[in-house]
Design an enzyme around this catalytic site. Structure first.
Site, PDB file in Angstrom:
ATOM      1  N   LYS A 157       0.858  -1.185   0.000  1.00 55.97           N
ATOM      2  CA  LYS A 157       0.000   0.000   0.000  1.00 55.97           C
ATOM      3  C   LYS A 157       0.897   1.239   0.000  1.00 55.97           C
ATOM      4  CE  LYS A 157      -2.870   2.854   2.941  1.00 55.97           C
ATOM      5  NZ  LYS A 157      -3.743   2.983   4.120  1.00 55.97           N
ATOM      6  N   GLY A 217      -8.397   8.856   9.800  1.00 57.88           N
ATOM      7  CA  GLY A 217      -8.628   8.938  11.239  1.00 57.88           C
ATOM      8  C   GLY A 217      -9.740   9.885  11.663  1.00 57.88           C
ATOM      9  N   ALA A 242      -9.809   5.176   4.293  1.00 61.93           N
ATOM     10  CA  ALA A 242      -9.811   6.328   5.197  1.00 61.93           C
ATOM     11  C   ALA A 242     -11.156   7.029   5.259  1.00 61.93           C
ATOM     12  CB  ALA A 242      -8.752   7.361   4.819  1.00 61.93           C
ATOM     13  N   GLY A 243     -11.546   7.366   6.474  1.00 65.03           N
ATOM     14  CA  GLY A 243     -12.711   8.211   6.688  1.00 65.03           C
ATOM     15  C   GLY A 243     -13.930   7.503   7.237  1.00 65.03           C
ATOM     16  N   ASN A 249      -9.025   1.386   9.766  1.00 64.92           N
ATOM     17  CA  ASN A 249      -8.266   1.067  10.974  1.00 64.92           C
ATOM     18  C   ASN A 249      -8.908   1.731  12.194  1.00 64.92           C
ATOM     19  OD1 ASN A 249      -4.688   0.792  11.643  1.00 64.92           O
ATOM     20  ND2 ASN A 249      -6.339   0.746  13.106  1.00 64.92           N
ATOM     21  N   THR A 250      -8.904   3.070  12.189  1.00 61.83           N
ATOM     22  CA  THR A 250      -9.348   3.791  13.385  1.00 61.83           C
ATOM     23  C   THR A 250     -10.801   3.504  13.742  1.00 61.83           C
ATOM     24  OG1 THR A 250      -7.812   5.513  12.692  1.00 61.83           O
ATOM     25  CG2 THR A 250      -9.288   6.059  14.494  1.00 61.83           C
TER      26      THR A 250
END
Lengths: 81, 276
Positions: B105, B166, B192-193, B214-215
């Protein structure tokens, strides 16, 4: 002794000299990656090594390639997204 | 159900049954990381590459012992890299670390506050990495032209942000994502997001091929439960996309239940529609 920059920090590593001459020539020093890793307690760990910006494949860990002033990066996988 | 069983995510010729990709950062400990990854059902797991902690406890567990490459497809990332040089060096080290593994990635960041990608550096780094034999999944802005250029260059997946890394702000520009999806011939993965399960479902309903997060999982009050929710949301969103949603209408005058045979007979208010 040989001075290396490992992960941005100066490290002094004892080396084995090939000759017993009183006036030791720095070029005479031999140190390989395997010895460095052992000195740092990293032997057998899942790591990868870069020397002066170039990858050092594991097959070359036993070759005496390290010289004074070399810059090394030793990396591991960590959590990330 | 046969169709569903065949509905794999194919990246660079390899089929994956899960369309949820997860990161491994920000967890309390490796036990929680492993439990969340397993609850998510993800097969592709991102990892970061960092300098080893000199003088570390030799017995300290290693992430690769907790998530062995034999059980998961590890996706090393270039998180934290702000130049193409750092990104390329990081992934060369990752390939060496993971015994020649080439699926990576790429992300080249442009700003530490927003973590917005630097697309000029990203495009240059992608070109070098592809030339060196890497299979590049690339984090990108949701710019359809950048996505197209990355695909034309040979990236194996384009991964536009839905909102900032994040942030948990969800899908802020579904229109751009839709344009990217319509034009792409490689998988489009929202990276993301995503903040909660409905965000993941929306991304999949739009037609994204997968979601990377992830987050949203790691920062949930109960990460393992959120991982399970995300798994279901991605599956539900994918099935809804494949099923094809009904058209939106303000009102339909077409009730789901029979109009006749109600106990009050046929008494109902007169049609207030415009007189003919």
């Amino acid at each position: 002794m040989i001075q290396l920059i490992v992960n941005g920090q100066p490290q002094f590593i004892p080396v084995v000299h090939r000759t017993e001459s009183i006036t030791r020539n720095p070029d005479d020093a031999t140190l390989n990656i395997a010895q460095l890793l052992e000195h740092m307690g990293l032997q057998g760990k899942r790591i990868a090594v870069e020397r002066n910006g170039e990858i050092v494949p594991r097959s070359k860990f036993d070759q005496p390639i390290l010289t004074d002033g070399d810059r090394l990066e030793i990396v591991v996988a960590v959590g990330g997204g | 159900m046969a169709d569903k069983l065949m509905d794999n995510l194919v990246i660079a010729g390899t089929a994956y049954s899960s369309r949820l990709l997860v990161g491994t950062g920000k967890y309390k400990d490796f036990d929680e990381t492993r439990a969340a990854v397993d609850a998510s059902g993800a097969e592709i797991i991102t990892v970061a590459i960092r300098r080893t902690n000199l003088g570390q406890n030799p017995e300290e567990p290693n992430l690769l012992d907790v998530l062995p490459p034999s059980q998961y497809t590890l996706l090393p990332n270039t998180a934290g890299c702000y130049t193409l040089e750092d990104a390329v060096r990081t992934l060369r080290l990752a390939r060496e670390l993971l015994d020649g593994h080439t699926l990576v990635k790429l992300e080249v960041l442009g700003d530490p506050k927003t973590l917005y990608p630097n697309m000029v550096e990203t495009l240059k780094a992608a070109e070098i990495l592809i030339r060196e034999g890497f299979q590049v999944m690339v984090y990108t802005s949701d710019d359809p032209i950048a996505a197209r250029q990355l695909e034309e260059m040979g990236c194996v997946a384009v991964m536009p942000l839905a909102s900032l890394i994040g942030s948990g702000m969800g899908i802020l520009n579904p229109w751009n994502l839709q344009i990217i999806i319509e034009n792409a011939t490689v998988p489009v993965i929202v990276d993301a997001g995503v903040g909660t399960a409905s965000d993941a479902a929306i991304a999949m309903e739009l037609g994204c091929d997968g979601v990377l997060m992830n987050t949203a999982i790691a920062a949930a009050q109960n990460p393992v439960l959120m991982a399970s929710a995300m798994k279901k949301a991605v599956e539900a969103g994918r099935e809804a996309y494949l099923a094809g949603r009904m058209p939106k209408k303000l009102y339909s005058a077409s009730p789901s239940s029979p109009v006749d045979g109600t106990i009050g007979g046929s008494q109902r208010p007169r049609d207030r529609g415009k007189a003919a």
